[in-house]
Design a protein around this motif. Structure first.
Motif, PDB file in Angstrom:
ATOM      1  N   ARG A 126      -3.388  -4.613   4.642  1.00 29.94           N
ATOM      2  CA  ARG A 126      -3.363  -3.722   3.629  1.00 29.94           C
ATOM      3  C   ARG A 126      -2.424  -2.571   3.468  1.00 29.94           C
ATOM      4  O   ARG A 126      -2.680  -1.604   2.559  1.00 29.94           O
ATOM      5  CB  ARG A 126      -4.835  -3.112   3.523  1.00 29.94           C
TER       6      ARG A 126
ATOM      7  N   ARG B 184      -2.072   4.042   4.761  1.00 36.78           N
ATOM      8  CA  ARG B 184      -2.904   3.219   3.642  1.00 36.78           C
ATOM      9  C   ARG B 184      -3.475   3.921   2.901  1.00 36.78           C
ATOM     10  O   ARG B 184      -3.504   3.525   1.507  1.00 36.78           O
ATOM     11  CB  ARG B 184      -3.978   2.381   4.538  1.00 36.78           C
TER      12      ARG B 184
ATOM     13  N   GLY C 122      -1.134  -0.512   5.910  1.00 34.99           N
ATOM     14  CA  GLY C 122      -1.247   0.604   6.779  1.00 34.99           C
ATOM     15  C   GLY C 122      -0.499   0.353   8.350  1.00 34.99           C
ATOM     16  O   GLY C 122      -1.432  -0.249   9.266  1.00 34.99           O
TER      17      GLY C 122
ATOM     18  N   ARG D 210      -2.999   0.724  -3.135  1.00 35.34           N
ATOM     19  CA  ARG D 210      -2.727   1.946  -2.647  1.00 35.34           C
ATOM     20  C   ARG D 210      -2.402   3.139  -3.566  1.00 35.34           C
ATOM     21  O   ARG D 210      -2.706   4.435  -3.411  1.00 35.34           O
ATOM     22  CB  ARG D 210      -1.306   1.822  -1.998  1.00 35.34           C
TER      23      ARG D 210
ATOM     24  N   SER E 197     -10.251   0.413   6.450  1.00 37.85           N
ATOM     25  CA  SER E 197      -9.055   0.382   5.534  1.00 37.85           C
ATOM     26  C   SER E 197      -9.646  -0.317   4.027  1.00 37.85           C
ATOM     27  O   SER E 197      -8.712  -0.683   3.385  1.00 37.85           O
ATOM     28  CB  SER E 197      -8.242  -0.557   6.179  1.00 37.85           C
TER      29      SER E 197
END
Length: 346
Positions: free
Chosen positions: A58, A305, A60, A13, A345
């Motif tokens: 991930r 994300r 998000g 991130r 993503s």
């Protein structure tokens, strides 16, 4: 193992790629994805079609991202929306703060977008996003509520929303519009849309439910006002399993460059998308309206994300990573293709 996964997600991130994630990538990522494929997840068939679990794995989930729900209001006291409000919202029909939903449409859209992940029924695609419910009117053509819509957009932006979910449209083919004609019908909304897109907002609209080959006025508005395109998405509705366009959706048509396809469900028991009703029950809904809410929620989840990206960059990412193979290569019908949150993503 869990500490390593958490560290790797934090690094991703922040834009860094560290060796520990490379070592874990082959085994940990599927495990993380599977953890989100709960009964709630599977109860909402659209989530699996767009690979939402990959986005959740991930990081998000929509956390910290506000979405303006411009609709018939929201039954905000339901458990499905506990903790999901960024602001109490405003009722521009009665000119009063807060939100009610006499019609029920707004609450159904809110469920698709952001209902809580709480082991009850289903959850929204961005189950940690924050909603700003804004009621502008019920059961009439939107042009009757031009001033209310413009004020709702301004209110939402002022309260922090940069993503606007608009599950409505005027029944005028986009190809019949000019800027001058639209300005006659929706002068206040047009001016507000120009202003907010210029400040980075993204507006999401349904192509319409008339079985036509062209989108309606609002989803196709950049045809007449090209400067809006960078902050615009039109949405075509698929069957719940994503295999084809649903039984009433308009095509993307000339709005194809900024149009995307997602499940909206079909009419009839067992063929719609599960969501929340204003009475607190779980019900099915179908059409381009829930498809629009699904895309608005996807934008919010992707924004969480990639917090370093602007909302309009997130919009570009969503469109550019859509699946274009098979039937989705038909841009007249499906625009940029089937929304794919796994690809978006990465």
């Amino acid at each position: 193992m869990q500490d390593a996964i958490a560290s790797a997600q934090t690094s991703l991130r922040s834009g860094l790629i560290l060796l520990p994630f490379t070592l874990l990538g082959c085994t940990a990522q599927p495990d993380l994805k599977n953890a989100f494929e709960t009964p709630e997840y599977h109860a909402q068939p659209g989530l699996g079609v767009v690979n939402a679990a990959s986005l959740y794995a991930r990081g998000g989930t929509g956390q910290g991202v506000a979405v303006a729900l411009v609709d018939s209001g929201l039954a905000s006291d339901l458990p499905a929306f506990k903790g999901r409000l960024a602001d109490p919202g405003f009722d521009f029909t009665s000119d009063s703060p807060g939100s009610v939903d006499h019609h029920g449409h707004g609450t159904q859209m809110a469920g698709i977008l952001a209902a809580n992940k709480d082991n009850q029924g289903m959850h929204g695609i961005a189950f940690e996003a924050q909603l700003i419910p804004l009621r502008f009117g019920d059961d009439n053509e939107p042009f009757f509520f031009d001033g209310n819509i413009a004020r709702a957009w301004h209110y939402g932006f002022d309260k922090g929303a940069r993503i606007f979910s608009n599950s409505w449209a005027n029944a005028i083919p986009a190809t019949a519009l000019t800027e001058a004609r639209y300005s006659q019908v929706m002068p206040e909304s047009l001016a507000m849309a120009r202003d907010l897109v210029g400040q980075g907002a993204v507006f999401v609209f349904p192509t319409g439910n008339e079985l036509k080959r062209e989108a309606l006025a609002e989803p196709g508005l950049p045809l007449a006002v090209p400067e809006l395109e960078k902050g615009w998405i039109a949405v075509v509705a698929l069957k719940a399993d994503g295999t084809a366009i649903n039984d009433k959706s308009n095509y993307c048509g000339a709005a194809a460059p900024w149009c995307i396809a997602v499940p909206g469900g079909d009419s009839g028991a067992g063929h719609g998308l599960l969501t929340t009703s204003k009475n607190g029950e779980y019900v099915e809904t179908a059409g381009t309206s829930p498809a629009t809410a699904l895309v608005a929620g996807a934008l919010a989840a992707l924004q969480s994300r990639f917090p370093e990206k602007s909302p309009q960059q997130i919009r570009d990412l969503l469109l550019s990573t859509a699946k274009r193979d098979g039937i989705y290569a038909n841009s007249e019908a499906y625009g940029r293709g089937l929304m794919d949150l796994e690809a978006a993503s990465r």
